[in-house]
Design an enzyme around this catalytic site. Structure first.
Site, PDB file in Angstrom:
ATOM      1  N   GLY A  40      13.816  -3.486   0.066  1.00 13.72           N
ATOM      2  CA  GLY A  40      13.228  -1.787  -0.559  1.00 13.72           C
ATOM      3  C   GLY A  40      13.942  -2.142  -2.032  1.00 13.72           C
TER       4      GLY A  40
ATOM      5  CD  GLU B  73      -1.517  -2.440   1.819  1.00 12.56           C
ATOM      6  OE1 GLU B  73      -2.210  -2.903   1.640  1.00 12.56           O
ATOM      7  OE2 GLU B  73      -0.149  -2.571   2.472  1.00 12.56           O
TER       8      GLU B  73
ATOM      9  NE  ARG C 255       4.201  -8.160   1.072  1.00 11.64           N
ATOM     10  CZ  ARG C 255       3.823  -7.395   0.760  1.00 11.64           C
ATOM     11  NH1 ARG C 255       5.298  -6.926  -0.582  1.00 11.64           N
ATOM     12  NH2 ARG C 255       3.292  -6.611   0.580  1.00 11.64           N
TER      13      ARG C 255
END
Length: 417
Positions: free
Chosen positions: A306, A59, A265
């Protein structure tokens, strides 16, 4: 109904701390900024605030194009991002640095969300995707803070869950000033639950511009992996999927010298996957070692945060995790945006529409299980023509579905002017 909901929250309060403690064992950051989760904030800005809530990593990444346009359109406002997870907060720091404020959204206790509203006094609140917090929305409505639900998605499974508390859900949805859904199906499901003022905006995740700095990292990674060597990426894998993937990978004798790159993840699982690789006798190297991968290394463990765009850019083919087991899948749009062909498993309810469109466009192939995943991966890695076609289709697929940010800004302009 909201009284009963709040009562249940109070009864669950001891378990909130237990849950935080359990999560903090693997990820100590869950103990950081604890006061913020109950409405106590040390930071404040004198500028008027536009507030966006982005739960976690996906998100938060989806806000990039929207935040850029908000800053351009409303330069006298401060952007406030709220998160629920430490990884979401860390992603915000990587994306925006000091360009935005960031805090944790408080738990949905009336006193906590009331303190949040009084502290920041937002001119506008934007909830991303599927964030329907009953007390939060009620307190914003009471305080006169306009609330939008943007990039909204609602699976059939989630819709059935909300339908169990139909009156509570209907009240919350009707207190929102506008809802902009990703797809017509999402809009219909929301309307059935009582939502009003619903439009369709598309998916913000298509309005993505791969960061040039990460693409450059991808070039460097590819050199480390070995430019002639085929690279198969397992991206954003979830618990249980790595074992299935490795079972199938080893059963078929890998993929004729191809390098397997696994990026879990959640960072707290890096050590677990390293142990798994060691127990299986697989030679592996960590991304954090930042050195050339020898030819005899079979697996690279992507233990960095990232860098997903870099991993995609360095790979010939990517499997999108969260889809082999019923986690609902992860975002395949990022891979397609850099021209990386995609494989995805059967469980894609979080990205059902995007998956369907990608498969129809020829940018992705959906498989039924781990055995088929490795079989198809081997076939594609040995077919340069097929990979080239999927790369082209992926870029075109993303470009064809852009424009959600402008539609979102139109909704926001009707509130802020």
């Amino acid at each position: 109904m909201r009284f009963l909901y709040t009562l249940v929250l109070w009864l669950l309060l001891p378990f909130v701390f237990v849950r935080l403690a359990l999560r903090a064992r693997k990820q100590p950051e869950y103990w950081h900024h604890l006061g913020e989760r109950f409405g106590f904030y040390p930071v404040k800005d004198l500028k008027p605030v536009i507030w966006l809530h982005a739960v976690s990593v996906g998100e938060t990444r989806a806000t990039v194009s929207l935040v850029a346009k908000l800053r351009a359109a409303y330069p006298d406002h401060q952007i406030l991002l709220t998160h629920t997870t430490p990884t979401g907060r860390a992603t915000s720091e990587q994306l925006y640095g000091d360009g935005v404020m960031r805090v944790y959204l408080p738990y949905d206790y009336p006193f906590a969300v009331r303190k949040f509203m009084r502290h920041f006094k937002p001119r506008l609140g934007i909830l991303m995707e599927t964030e329907i917090w009953f007390n939060l929305i009620h307190e914003a409505h009471t305080a006169g803070v306009p609330m939008l639900l943007l990039n909204a998605r609602l699976s059939e499974k989630s819709a059935k869950g909300y339908a169990r508390v139909a009156s509570l859900t209907r009240c919350a949805l009707q207190q929102l000033d506008a809802i902009a859904a990703q797809t017509a199906d999402d809009a219909v499901r929301l309307a059935r639950l009582g939502a009003q003022r619903v439009s369709v905006m598309g998916n913000l995740k298509f309005d993505i511009a791969p960061p040039q700095a990460l693409l450059a990292v991808g070039v460097s990674l590819r050199r480390q992996f070995g430019a002639p060597r085929k690279v198969f990426l397992a991206a954003s894998t979830r618990e249980g999927e790595e074992a299935l993937l490795l079972d199938a990978w080893q059963a078929r004798g890998s993929a004729e010298g191809a390098l397997l790159v696994i990026v879990p993840r959640h960072p707290q699982r890096f050590a677990e996957i390293a142990d798994m690789l060691g127990r299986r006798g697989l030679s592996y190297q960590r991304r954090s070692e930042n050195r050339v991968v020898p030819a005899d290394v079979q697996v690279v463990l992507g233990d960095s945060m990232g860098e997903m765009f870099a991993y995609y850019a360095a790979s010939d083919l990517a499997f999108i995790g969260g889809s082999l087991l019923p986690f609902g899948g992860q975002n395949l749009i990022e891979a397609c945006s850099v021209g990386t062909p995609v494989l995805i498993g059967p469980h894609t309810y979080n990205f059902a529409d995007a998956t369907r469109l990608a498969v129809e466009a020829g940018a992705a192939v959906q498989v039924s299980d781990a055995a088929e995943l490795i079989l198809v991966a081997q076939r594609l890695l040995n077919d340069s023509g097929a990979l080239a076609g999927m790369r082209k289709q992926g870029v075109q697929f993303v470009a064809a579905h852009q424009g959600a940010t402008d539609k979102a800004m139109n909704v926001i302009a009707k509130v802020l002017g």
